[in-house]
Design a protein around this motif. Sequence first.
Motif, PDB file in Angstrom:
ATOM      1  N   THR A 178      -4.668   7.292  -1.286  1.00 18.09           N
ATOM      2  CA  THR A 178      -4.275   5.890  -0.976  1.00 18.09           C
ATOM      3  C   THR A 178      -4.305   4.516  -2.038  1.00 18.09           C
ATOM      4  OG1 THR A 178      -4.522   6.332   1.445  1.00 18.09           O
ATOM      5  CG2 THR A 178      -4.112   3.910   0.969  1.00 18.09           C
ATOM      6  N   ILE A 179      -3.355   4.180  -2.305  1.00 16.91           N
ATOM      7  CA  ILE A 179      -3.370   2.971  -3.307  1.00 16.91           C
ATOM      8  C   ILE A 179      -3.271   1.748  -2.550  1.00 16.91           C
ATOM      9  CG2 ILE A 179      -2.917   2.133  -5.527  1.00 16.91           C
ATOM     10  CD1 ILE A 179      -1.528   4.771  -6.094  1.00 16.91           C
ATOM     11  N   GLN A 180      -4.162   0.806  -2.468  1.00 16.07           N
ATOM     12  CA  GLN A 180      -3.802  -0.430  -1.850  1.00 16.07           C
ATOM     13  C   GLN A 180      -3.406  -1.449  -2.580  1.00 16.07           C
ATOM     14  OE1 GLN A 180      -7.907  -0.731   0.104  1.00 16.07           O
ATOM     15  NE2 GLN A 180      -6.914  -0.539   1.896  1.00 16.07           N
ATOM     16  N   ARG A 181      -2.690  -2.726  -2.437  1.00 17.34           N
ATOM     17  CA  ARG A 181      -2.403  -3.590  -3.253  1.00 17.34           C
ATOM     18  C   ARG A 181      -1.764  -3.119  -4.428  1.00 17.34           C
ATOM     19  NH1 ARG A 181      -7.059  -4.271  -1.169  1.00 17.34           N
ATOM     20  NH2 ARG A 181      -8.198  -4.319  -3.108  1.00 17.34           N
ATOM     21  N   THR A 182      -0.714  -2.478  -4.471  1.00 18.75           N
ATOM     22  CA  THR A 182      -0.519  -1.714  -6.000  1.00 18.75           C
ATOM     23  C   THR A 182      -0.139  -2.638  -6.825  1.00 18.75           C
ATOM     24  OG1 THR A 182       1.966  -1.394  -4.896  1.00 18.75           O
ATOM     25  CG2 THR A 182       0.564   0.513  -4.598  1.00 18.75           C
ATOM     26  N   ASP A 216       0.682  -1.253  -0.127  1.00 15.82           N
ATOM     27  CA  ASP A 216       0.083  -0.164  -0.071  1.00 15.82           C
ATOM     28  C   ASP A 216       0.841   1.328   0.099  1.00 15.82           C
ATOM     29  OD1 ASP A 216      -2.477  -1.320   2.195  1.00 15.82           O
ATOM     30  OD2 ASP A 216      -1.901  -1.803   0.339  1.00 15.82           O
ATOM     31  N   VAL A 217       0.517   2.404  -0.794  1.00 17.53           N
ATOM     32  CA  VAL A 217       1.238   3.737  -0.688  1.00 17.53           C
ATOM     33  C   VAL A 217       0.118   4.618  -0.102  1.00 17.53           C
ATOM     34  CG1 VAL A 217       2.858   3.043  -2.348  1.00 17.53           C
ATOM     35  CG2 VAL A 217       0.928   4.082  -3.214  1.00 17.53           C
ATOM     36  N   GLU A 218       0.574   5.602   0.192  1.00 18.41           N
ATOM     37  CA  GLU A 218       0.127   6.883   0.559  1.00 18.41           C
ATOM     38  C   GLU A 218       0.591   8.356  -0.114  1.00 18.41           C
ATOM     39  OE1 GLU A 218      -2.479   6.295   4.859  1.00 18.41           O
ATOM     40  OE2 GLU A 218      -0.798   7.907   4.763  1.00 18.41           O
ATOM     41  N   LEU A 219       0.070   8.992  -0.435  1.00 14.82           N
ATOM     42  CA  LEU A 219       0.416  10.219  -1.239  1.00 14.82           C
ATOM     43  C   LEU A 219      -0.145  11.584  -0.586  1.00 14.82           C
ATOM     44  CD1 LEU A 219       0.325   9.080  -5.117  1.00 14.82           C
ATOM     45  CD2 LEU A 219       2.093   8.478  -3.326  1.00 14.82           C
ATOM     46  N   ARG A 220       0.586  12.460  -0.493  1.00 13.10           N
ATOM     47  CA  ARG A 220      -0.024  13.362   0.241  1.00 13.10           C
ATOM     48  C   ARG A 220       0.177  14.794  -0.704  1.00 13.10           C
ATOM     49  NH1 ARG A 220       0.531  15.568   6.131  1.00 13.10           N
ATOM     50  NH2 ARG A 220       0.771  17.914   5.657  1.00 13.10           N
ATOM     51  N   CYS A 221      -1.018  15.596  -0.378  1.00  9.61           N
ATOM     52  CA  CYS A 221      -0.925  16.860  -1.093  1.00  9.61           C
ATOM     53  C   CYS A 221      -1.488  17.938   0.001  1.00  9.61           C
ATOM     54  CB  CYS A 221      -2.119  16.866  -2.086  1.00  9.61           C
ATOM     55  SG  CYS A 221      -2.477  18.431  -2.814  1.00  9.61           S
ATOM     56  N   THR A 260       3.900  13.414  -7.783  1.00  9.82           N
ATOM     57  CA  THR A 260       4.650  12.312  -6.939  1.00  9.82           C
ATOM     58  C   THR A 260       4.798  11.187  -8.157  1.00  9.82           C
ATOM     59  OG1 THR A 260       3.694  12.512  -4.744  1.00  9.82           O
ATOM     60  CG2 THR A 260       4.377  10.377  -5.194  1.00  9.82           C
ATOM     61  N   ARG A 261       6.102  10.899  -8.282  1.00  4.31           N
ATOM     62  CA  ARG A 261       6.395   9.749  -9.412  1.00  4.31           C
ATOM     63  C   ARG A 261       6.317   8.440  -8.343  1.00  4.31           C
ATOM     64  NH1 ARG A 261       8.107   9.542 -14.466  1.00  4.31           N
ATOM     65  NH2 ARG A 261       8.262  11.701 -14.580  1.00  4.31           N
ATOM     66  N   LEU A 262       5.303   7.710  -8.907  1.00  2.00           N
ATOM     67  CA  LEU A 262       5.276   6.641  -8.186  1.00  2.00           C
ATOM     68  C   LEU A 262       5.535   5.249  -9.273  1.00  2.00           C
ATOM     69  CD1 LEU A 262       4.061   4.494  -5.785  1.00  2.00           C
ATOM     70  CD2 LEU A 262       1.988   4.240  -7.348  1.00  2.00           C
ATOM     71  N   THR A 263       6.630   4.453  -8.791  1.00  6.88           N
ATOM     72  CA  THR A 263       6.919   3.554  -9.527  1.00  6.88           C
ATOM     73  C   THR A 263       6.756   2.047  -8.795  1.00  6.88           C
ATOM     74  OG1 THR A 263       8.728   4.867 -10.561  1.00  6.88           O
ATOM     75  CG2 THR A 263       8.930   2.242 -10.766  1.00  6.88           C
ATOM     76  N   VAL A 264       6.147   1.059  -9.396  1.00  7.92           N
ATOM     77  CA  VAL A 264       5.831  -0.262  -8.716  1.00  7.92           C
ATOM     78  C   VAL A 264       6.643  -1.186  -9.514  1.00  7.92           C
ATOM     79  CG1 VAL A 264       3.870  -1.820  -8.175  1.00  7.92           C
ATOM     80  CG2 VAL A 264       3.506   0.725  -7.984  1.00  7.92           C
ATOM     81  N   VAL A 265       7.490  -2.044  -8.591  1.00  4.58           N
ATOM     82  CA  VAL A 265       8.408  -2.787  -9.018  1.00  4.58           C
ATOM     83  C   VAL A 265       7.994  -4.157  -8.792  1.00  4.58           C
ATOM     84  CG1 VAL A 265      10.158  -1.319  -9.324  1.00  4.58           C
ATOM     85  CG2 VAL A 265       9.936  -2.468  -7.255  1.00  4.58           C
TER      86      VAL A 265
END
Lengths: 114, 111
Positions: free
Chosen positions: A78-82, A18-23, A109-114
Motif C-alpha cells: 500500500t502506498i498512501q498519498r502517492t 492511495d493505491v494497493e498492489l497485490r502479489c 505493476t506499472r504505477l504512474t502517478v499523475v
Amino acid sequence: GAGVSQSPSNKVTEKGKDVELRCDPISGHTALYWYRQSLGQGLEFLIYFQGNSAPDKSGLPSDRFSAERTGGSVSTLTIQRTQQEDSAVYLCASSPQGQGGDYTFGSGTRLTVV
Amino acid sequence: GENVEQHPSTLSVQEGDSAVIKCTYSDSASNYFPWYKQELGKGPQLIIDIRSNVGEKKDQRIAVTLNKTAKHFSLHITETQPEDSAVYFCAASRGGGKLIFGQGTELSVKP
C-alpha cells in the motif's frame, strides 16, 4: 499457481490518492519480496516476508509505504498519498524458503502517478 | 552498506560473438550470486546462479565465474544470438532474505 501473479498490471492514479498492489506468490513459497524498478534502473529492495512476518523492512522509502501478508500467501503493498516520484514498476518475487535461491518474479505493476 | 556494481551499462555485439558482463560486490558475507534476464515489459527471469563454494558454472552457452577473494563475478555468453538481446542483472545475497541487484546491462546482439 504456475507463477507469481501481480495485479493490476498497470495503474494510473492521481497524486495524493492511495493505491494497493497485490502479489500472489507461487503456492508453497514461504518467502515473498517486493522490489521497485524505476525507468531504466536496477531493482531496489523494499521489504521481505517470511511467512506472515517481515524480518526486513529496511527498503521501504517512507512511512507512506506499508505491506502485509496474510495466510502466508497473498501480499499487498500500500502506498498512501502517492507522489510523482512513486511512479515505477513494482515487482514481487517469491522463493521456497528464503534461503537465497529460486526467486521467481512476477511481471510487475506499472504505477504512474499523475 | 551492501552494494553491487555492474559493468558495462550497455553492450553491443555481433551475432556469434561472445559477451561478458562483470559485477563486484561489497558484502563479504554474500554467498549466492544469480543472474537475471529481463525483457521489455516482463519481470526478471533467472538464467544462471552460482554459490560461493563453486568457482565456475556452465549451462550451454552461458557461464558464470566467481572470484571470492576479489569479490568479482562475471557472466559469459558465447555464440550470441539476437534473442539474447535484453537487460541483464547480477545480484548477490547472504543466502537468505533480500537480493542486492546491480544496475543492469543492456545487451544488444546485432544480426
